[in-house]
Design an enzyme around this catalytic site. Structure first.
Site, PDB file in Angstrom:
ATOM      1  N   GLU A 172      49.508  48.530  43.503  1.00 54.71           N
ATOM      2  CA  GLU A 172      49.546  47.101  44.432  1.00 54.71           C
ATOM      3  C   GLU A 172      51.000  46.634  44.421  1.00 54.71           C
ATOM      4  O   GLU A 172      51.453  45.627  43.997  1.00 54.71           O
ATOM      5  CB  GLU A 172      48.643  46.080  43.700  1.00 54.71           C
ATOM      6  CG  GLU A 172      47.300  46.522  43.713  1.00 54.71           C
ATOM      7  CD  GLU A 172      46.461  45.401  43.176  1.00 54.71           C
ATOM      8  OE1 GLU A 172      46.706  44.421  42.600  1.00 54.71           O
ATOM      9  OE2 GLU A 172      45.151  45.668  43.465  1.00 54.71           O
ATOM     10  N   GLU A 289      40.391  50.958  43.887  1.00 51.92           N
ATOM     11  CA  GLU A 289      39.942  49.836  43.395  1.00 51.92           C
ATOM     12  C   GLU A 289      38.837  49.071  44.185  1.00 51.92           C
ATOM     13  O   GLU A 289      39.246  48.768  45.099  1.00 51.92           O
ATOM     14  CB  GLU A 289      41.110  48.817  42.609  1.00 51.92           C
ATOM     15  CG  GLU A 289      41.896  49.195  41.488  1.00 51.92           C
ATOM     16  CD  GLU A 289      42.632  48.127  41.115  1.00 51.92           C
ATOM     17  OE1 GLU A 289      42.536  46.971  41.471  1.00 51.92           O
ATOM     18  OE2 GLU A 289      43.830  48.487  40.403  1.00 51.92           O
TER      19      GLU A 289
HETATM   20  C1  BGC Z   1      44.951  44.411  38.398  1.00 51.48           C
HETATM   21  C2  BGC Z   1      44.009  43.819  37.397  1.00 51.48           C
HETATM   22  C3  BGC Z   1      42.910  43.078  38.077  1.00 51.48           C
HETATM   23  C4  BGC Z   1      42.380  43.731  39.033  1.00 51.48           C
HETATM   24  C5  BGC Z   1      41.620  42.928  40.108  1.00 51.48           C
HETATM   25  C6  BGC Z   1      44.289  45.256  39.227  1.00 51.48           C
HETATM   26  O1  BGC Z   1      44.871  46.033  40.233  1.00 51.48           O
HETATM   27  O2  BGC Z   1      45.969  45.422  37.877  1.00 51.48           O
HETATM   28  O3  BGC Z   1      44.764  43.281  36.413  1.00 51.48           O
HETATM   29  O4  BGC Z   1      42.061  42.505  37.097  1.00 51.48           O
HETATM   30  O5  BGC Z   1      43.268  44.504  39.990  1.00 51.48           O
HETATM   31  O6  BGC Z   1      42.055  41.528  40.481  1.00 51.48           O
END
Ligand code: BGC
Length: 455
Positions: A172, A289
């Site tokens: 990110e 993710e």
């Molecule tokens: C972050 C996490 C977070 C997740 C959802 C991830 O990329 O590293 O800390 O919980 O995104 O927000």
């Protein structure tokens, strides 16, 4: 000429189709994916399809600080549940010197080696990344050299590992790590990694926290073995409700029912990624993710997760759920059991049938095969005192459903179904009580007066 064109197209198709499908998933898989960029011969192939992030462990300031320590058995549990990929977020930046040559500490390398080897032993495709390098987001120029030095060491260290180990450049990119700087950093880092790892898969995502809306700004190096990742948390107010690390944190209580508008929002966003990948020569996509935080209600989480998975798979997008056993966890590390609903949402071809209700208990919600009927039954049709709620009717039934009696219905399952049990307040009892009490009061007053009179 026309005939020549047709023959040419057939010949090309004959050449392309077998190469493409040779790299896809087994016969048993419901959808087929290829993680190979089909434009050249140097591309290696990976059978990546369904993954899970082991989050909140190695990307915490220290492993264990956020409640997750990676146990060896996790990889067997993950593999046996039907996943083929794990993504292991890693905060290298706190385990390396802050001055040149930015040496990564040996004990940390050993820990990562151990974790990676346990994952590879289970034949899981294993992704390691640089995660939570917050400082580079705020001061990218200052951290550029260190970032590249860290990657040079990681690449050198793992150069002899199997091709099923993949590198993801940075989780990110955001804030001051804007498109221009990010694109330059990508080019330079890929060049450095390629010195020791000529064909390993490298995963790269766009800025704005890996948003699909930033894909257009992403510039990729000419390289056959690049996969493009994006993160998917739409709608954010639902997936991140009550999230402590978001400010302001979206309020809790937001449901995801799966209305046409809600579904369209998800499809449209996935289509942005698919369209972009197609426009740039069928770039391989990876939804690295996605997930809904544990503060949302479980039924909504299951519905959302199941929908996103199925829509991604329809588009041949490999995915990786956020995450294994923490706040979004599909697995409960205390009971050492999967949360059935979430696991099914991720791995089952069955559909989730759920009932929204303001009261009472309902039987029959759960997972059903396509084409079957789910029998839904309202157990108690009246609850509460002195103004009970009375079950009134089901909302959301379709002509194919069979209403057996007022409180029992057989729902036809041709996809995920959600119906609502509608209740109404019944004031009859209260009225009876009030009227009875009035009569008693009047009678008592009457009796009292007649006694007084008699005296
Ligand atoms: C972050 C996490 C977070 C997740 C959802 C991830 O990329 O590293 O800390 O919980 O995104 O927000």
């Amino acid at each position: 000429m026309q005939r020549f064109k047709i023959v040419f197209v057939i010949l090309i198709s004959l050449c392309i189709i077998p190469t493409g499908f040779a790299n896809t998933f087994g016969e048993d898989s419901p959808t087929r994916f290829t993680l190979t960029n089909q434009s050249g011969s140097a591309a290696t192939s990976l059978r990546m399809r369904r993954g899970i992030n082991i989050g909140n462990a190695l990307e915490a300031p220290q492993e264990g600080a956020w409640g997750v320590y990676i146990e060896d058995e996790y990889f067997r549990i993950i593999k046996e549940a039907g996943f083929d990929t794990v993504r292991i977020p890693i905060r290298w930046s706190v385990h390396a010197e802050s001055y040149p040559p930015y040496r990564i500490y040996e004990d940390f390398f050993q820990r990562v080696d151990h974790v990676v080897s346990k994952a590879l032993e289970q034949n899981l495709i294993t992704i390691i990344n640089i995660h939570h390098y917050e400082e580079i987001m705020y001061n990218p120029e200052y951290h550029r050299e260190r970032f590249i030095a860290i990657w040079r060491q990681i690449a050198e260290h793992y150069k002899d590992y199997p091709e099923t180990l993949c590198f993801e450049l940075l989780n990110e990119p955001s804030y001051n790590l804007v498109d221009r700087i990010w694109n330059e950093l990508v080019a330079e880092t890929v060049r450095v990694i390629r010195e020791s790892n000529p064909t390993r898969k490298i995963i790269i995502g766009p800025t704005r926290w890996n948003s699909v809306y930033k894909l257009e700004a992403l510039k990729l190096p000419e390289d056959e073995n690049i996969i493009v990742t994006f993160h998917f948390y739409t709608p954010f107010e639902f997936t991140h409700q009550g999230a402590e690390w978001v400010s302001p944190s979206p309020p809790t209580g937001k449901k995801w029912i799966g209305t046409e508008d809600e579904k369209k929002q998800i499809r449209d966003e996935l289509d942005i990624a698919v369209k972009w990948a197609g426009k740039h020569g069928n770039i391989t996509l990876f939804m690295g993710e996605f997930g809904a935080y544990g503060k949302a209600d479980m039924d909504s989480r299951i519905r959302w997760t199941s929908f996103v998975v199925k829509e991604a798979e329809k588009r041949n997008i490999a995915w990786c759920y956020w995450e294994f056993c923490s706040g979004f966890g599909a697995y409960d590390p205390v009971t050492k059991k999967w949360r059935e609903g979430l696991l099914n949402a991720l791995t089952s071809s069955k559909h989730y049938v759920s009932v929204e209700t303001d009261g009472g208990s309902i039987l029959g919600a759960g997972w059903y095969e396509e084409g079957s009927y789910a029998t839904i039954r309202v157990v108690e049709t009246s609850i509460g005192f002195p103004v009970p709620s009375i079950f009134d009717h089901f909302e959301g039934l379709r002509p194919e459903d069979r209403l057996i009696d007022i409180s029992v219905v057989e729902l036809y399952v041709d996809g995920p179904r959600v119906i609502k049990a509608v209740w109404r307040k019944d004031y009859t009892l209260l009225l009876v009580i009030v009227v009875t009490m009035c009569i008693i009061a009047v009678a008592a007053a009457f009796l009292y007066r007649s006694r007084i009179k008699a005296k």
